[in-house]
Design a protein around this motif. Structure first.
Motif, PDB file in Angstrom:
ATOM      1  N   LEU A 217       0.835  -1.208   0.000  1.00  0.00           N
ATOM      2  CA  LEU A 217       0.000   0.000   0.000  1.00  0.00           C
ATOM      3  C   LEU A 217       0.872   1.261   0.000  1.00  0.00           C
ATOM      4  N   GLU A 218       1.994   1.218   0.718  1.00  0.00           N
ATOM      5  CA  GLU A 218       2.893   2.376   0.696  1.00  0.00           C
ATOM      6  C   GLU A 218       3.510   2.553  -0.688  1.00  0.00           C
ATOM      7  N   HIS A 219       3.897   1.450  -1.318  1.00  0.00           N
ATOM      8  CA  HIS A 219       4.447   1.549  -2.671  1.00  0.00           C
ATOM      9  C   HIS A 219       3.413   2.118  -3.638  1.00  0.00           C
ATOM     10  N   LEU A 220       2.176   1.655  -3.542  1.00  0.00           N
ATOM     11  CA  LEU A 220       1.118   2.194  -4.407  1.00  0.00           C
ATOM     12  C   LEU A 220       0.910   3.682  -4.133  1.00  0.00           C
ATOM     13  N   SER A 221       1.054   4.075  -2.865  1.00  0.00           N
ATOM     14  CA  SER A 221       0.972   5.492  -2.514  1.00  0.00           C
ATOM     15  C   SER A 221       2.046   6.293  -3.239  1.00  0.00           C
ATOM     16  N   GLU A 222       3.266   5.776  -3.252  1.00  0.00           N
ATOM     17  CA  GLU A 222       4.367   6.459  -3.928  1.00  0.00           C
ATOM     18  C   GLU A 222       4.097   6.594  -5.423  1.00  0.00           C
ATOM     19  N   VAL A 223       3.590   5.519  -6.020  1.00  0.00           N
ATOM     20  CA  VAL A 223       3.272   5.554  -7.449  1.00  0.00           C
ATOM     21  C   VAL A 223       2.204   6.601  -7.728  1.00  0.00           C
ATOM     22  N   ALA A 224       1.158   6.637  -6.902  1.00  0.00           N
ATOM     23  CA  ALA A 224       0.075   7.599  -7.112  1.00  0.00           C
ATOM     24  C   ALA A 224       0.577   9.035  -6.991  1.00  0.00           C
ATOM     25  N   ILE A 225       1.435   9.286  -6.018  1.00  0.00           N
ATOM     26  CA  ILE A 225       1.951  10.650  -5.836  1.00  0.00           C
ATOM     27  C   ILE A 225       2.837  11.048  -7.016  1.00  0.00           C
ATOM     28  N   VAL A 226       3.654  10.113  -7.498  1.00  0.00           N
ATOM     29  CA  VAL A 226       4.454  10.384  -8.702  1.00  0.00           C
ATOM     30  C   VAL A 226       3.534  10.710  -9.875  1.00  0.00           C
ATOM     31  N   ARG A 227       2.476   9.923 -10.045  1.00  0.00           N
ATOM     32  CA  ARG A 227       1.547  10.159 -11.139  1.00  0.00           C
ATOM     33  C   ARG A 227       0.828  11.494 -10.995  1.00  0.00           C
ATOM     34  N   SER A 228       0.675  11.979  -9.768  1.00  0.00           N
ATOM     35  CA  SER A 228      -0.005  13.262  -9.555  1.00  0.00           C
ATOM     36  C   SER A 228       0.782  14.434 -10.135  1.00  0.00           C
ATOM     37  N   ALA A 229       2.091  14.219 -10.378  1.00  0.00           N
ATOM     38  CA  ALA A 229       2.919  15.281 -10.961  1.00  0.00           C
ATOM     39  C   ALA A 229       2.681  15.429 -12.457  1.00  0.00           C
ATOM     40  N   GLY A 230       1.989  14.472 -13.071  1.00  0.00           N
ATOM     41  CA  GLY A 230       1.648  14.567 -14.484  1.00  0.00           C
ATOM     42  C   GLY A 230       2.869  14.731 -15.371  1.00  0.00           C
ATOM     43  N   GLY A 231       2.838  15.742 -16.216  1.00  0.00           N
ATOM     44  CA  GLY A 231       3.925  15.985 -17.159  1.00  0.00           C
ATOM     45  C   GLY A 231       5.185  16.531 -16.523  1.00  0.00           C
ATOM     46  N   ASP A 232       5.144  16.796 -15.216  1.00  0.00           N
ATOM     47  CA  ASP A 232       6.326  17.312 -14.518  1.00  0.00           C
ATOM     48  C   ASP A 232       7.152  16.200 -13.892  1.00  0.00           C
ATOM     49  N   SER A 233       7.065  14.994 -14.430  1.00  0.00           N
ATOM     50  CA  SER A 233       7.774  13.865 -13.830  1.00  0.00           C
ATOM     51  C   SER A 233       9.290  14.079 -13.805  1.00  0.00           C
ATOM     52  N   GLY A 234       9.826  14.665 -14.861  1.00  0.00           N
ATOM     53  CA  GLY A 234      11.260  14.939 -14.891  1.00  0.00           C
ATOM     54  C   GLY A 234      11.655  15.937 -13.829  1.00  0.00           C
ATOM     55  N   ARG A 235      10.826  16.965 -13.669  1.00  0.00           N
ATOM     56  CA  ARG A 235      11.101  17.964 -12.632  1.00  0.00           C
ATOM     57  C   ARG A 235      11.007  17.323 -11.241  1.00  0.00           C
ATOM     58  N   LEU A 236      10.034  16.443 -11.040  1.00  0.00           N
ATOM     59  CA  LEU A 236       9.894  15.759  -9.752  1.00  0.00           C
ATOM     60  C   LEU A 236      11.156  14.979  -9.424  1.00  0.00           C
ATOM     61  N   ALA A 237      11.661  14.202 -10.375  1.00  0.00           N
ATOM     62  CA  ALA A 237      12.871  13.416 -10.144  1.00  0.00           C
ATOM     63  C   ALA A 237      14.056  14.322  -9.818  1.00  0.00           C
ATOM     64  N   ASP A 238      14.171  15.440 -10.535  1.00  0.00           N
ATOM     65  CA  ASP A 238      15.274  16.379 -10.277  1.00  0.00           C
ATOM     66  C   ASP A 238      15.159  17.001  -8.886  1.00  0.00           C
ATOM     67  N   GLU A 239      13.930  17.345  -8.495  1.00  0.00           N
ATOM     68  CA  GLU A 239      13.739  17.957  -7.177  1.00  0.00           C
ATOM     69  C   GLU A 239      14.024  16.977  -6.049  1.00  0.00           C
ATOM     70  N   LEU A 240      13.625  15.729  -6.224  1.00  0.00           N
ATOM     71  CA  LEU A 240      13.934  14.716  -5.210  1.00  0.00           C
ATOM     72  C   LEU A 240      15.444  14.538  -5.083  1.00  0.00           C
ATOM     73  N   HIS A 241      16.127  14.509  -6.228  1.00  0.00           N
ATOM     74  CA  HIS A 241      17.588  14.370  -6.210  1.00  0.00           C
ATOM     75  C   HIS A 241      18.230  15.575  -5.535  1.00  0.00           C
ATOM     76  N   SER A 242      17.770  16.773  -5.885  1.00  0.00           N
ATOM     77  CA  SER A 242      18.335  17.987  -5.304  1.00  0.00           C
ATOM     78  C   SER A 242      18.110  18.039  -3.798  1.00  0.00           C
TER      79      SER A 242
END
Length: 269
Positions: free
Chosen positions: A100-125
């Motif tokens: 359920l926690e993993h599915l939560s992570e997937v859903a939150i990633v999907r909530s970023a829509g077309g900003d997935s690249g920005r999300l990954a960069d922000e998490l890294h930063s």
């Protein structure tokens, strides 16, 4: 996520259900929040977790139980996923909360829509900020501080500067599910890449890469691994020169320091 037997099957089937519901327009952010809260409750209430995963308890009875507990408190789609989850078999009971926690992570990633690249960069930063700032790292790992206090610190750092999905995941990293905040953030970066069919490469260099250099490296890695590769670039003064690339367990080390060490070993031999 490494699971065995029935739990692995449950993860695959629930992941497909989640993708179908998100593709149908369900609120990804709300579902992510809901599933994370439920996973946290299952870990803190072992009695509920045992009943929810007990194969001797009828699925209809378990569905009735979770509907009574969570009905009206979570999104209807979140409740549907939860009912489906407790109706499945699990190799070990703790896997229910993990999935359920993993599915939560997937859903939150999907909530970023077309900003997935920005999300990954922000998490890294953000992960780099935590790694490089000892005071912040200590504050986030201090057992004397409440999770709410730590979450307020994270919001102060990221609110208005990062995507809502980034802020949410940064706060979830405080829950203690993963060994450290750094491990949680690294896992979220992998999830963000996997959701969009990408791999992740950690690139260590002495100086920042220009746009053209990033493009060439990304294209070369994509050809080698037969899929898009998201680059997490780390400027590391110990590199001296050259480049070190890590993709999963693969390491491509072309740094000056490594070549010097190899030369020394040859001379010593």
């Amino acid at each position: 996520m490494a699971l065995r037997g029935a739990s692995a099957d449950a993860l695959a089937e629930l992941s497909s259900e989640l993708e179908s519901k998100l593709g149908g327009g369900a609120d990804a952010s709300r579902i992510g929040d809901d599933l994370f809260r439920v996973s946290t409750l299952l870990r803190t209430e072992p009695g509920l977790r045992r009943v929810a995963t007990d194969v001797s308890v009828d699925s209809a009875a378990k569905a009735s139980l979770v509907t009574e507990i969570f009905g009206g408190k979570v999104d209807p789609v979140s409740l549907e996923i939860l009912v489906s989850a407790v109706g499945r078999r699990w190799t070990v009971s703790r896997n229910l909360g993990d999935v359920l926690e993993h599915l939560s992570e997937v859903a939150i990633v999907r909530s970023a829509g077309g900003d997935s690249g920005r999300l990954a960069d922000e998490l890294h930063s953000y992960a780099q900020t935590v790694n490089d700032n000892a005071a912040l790292r200590d504050a986030l790992s201090d057992p004397a501080r409440s999770v709410d206090d730590k979450a307020a610190l994270v919001r102060g750092l990221l609110d208005g500067k990062a995507l809502p999905a980034t802020v949410t995941l940064a706060q979830q990293a405080l829950a203690g599910t993963y060994r450290t905040v750094a491990v949680a953030l690294a896992t979220y970066q992998q999830v963000a890449a996997q959701v969009h069919g990408q791999g992740v490469a950690t690139v260590r260099v002495a100086h920042p890469l220009g746009d053209a250099e990033r493009q060439r490296l990304g294209d070369a890695l994509a050809r080698q691994y037969d899929r898009p590769i998201h680059l997490n670039v780390v400027v590391d003064p110990d590199v001296i020169g050259g480049i070190r690339v890590e993709v999963g367990d693969d390491v491509i080390d072309g740094t000056v320091a490594t070549r010097i060490d190899e030369a020394r070993r040859k001379l010593a031999g």
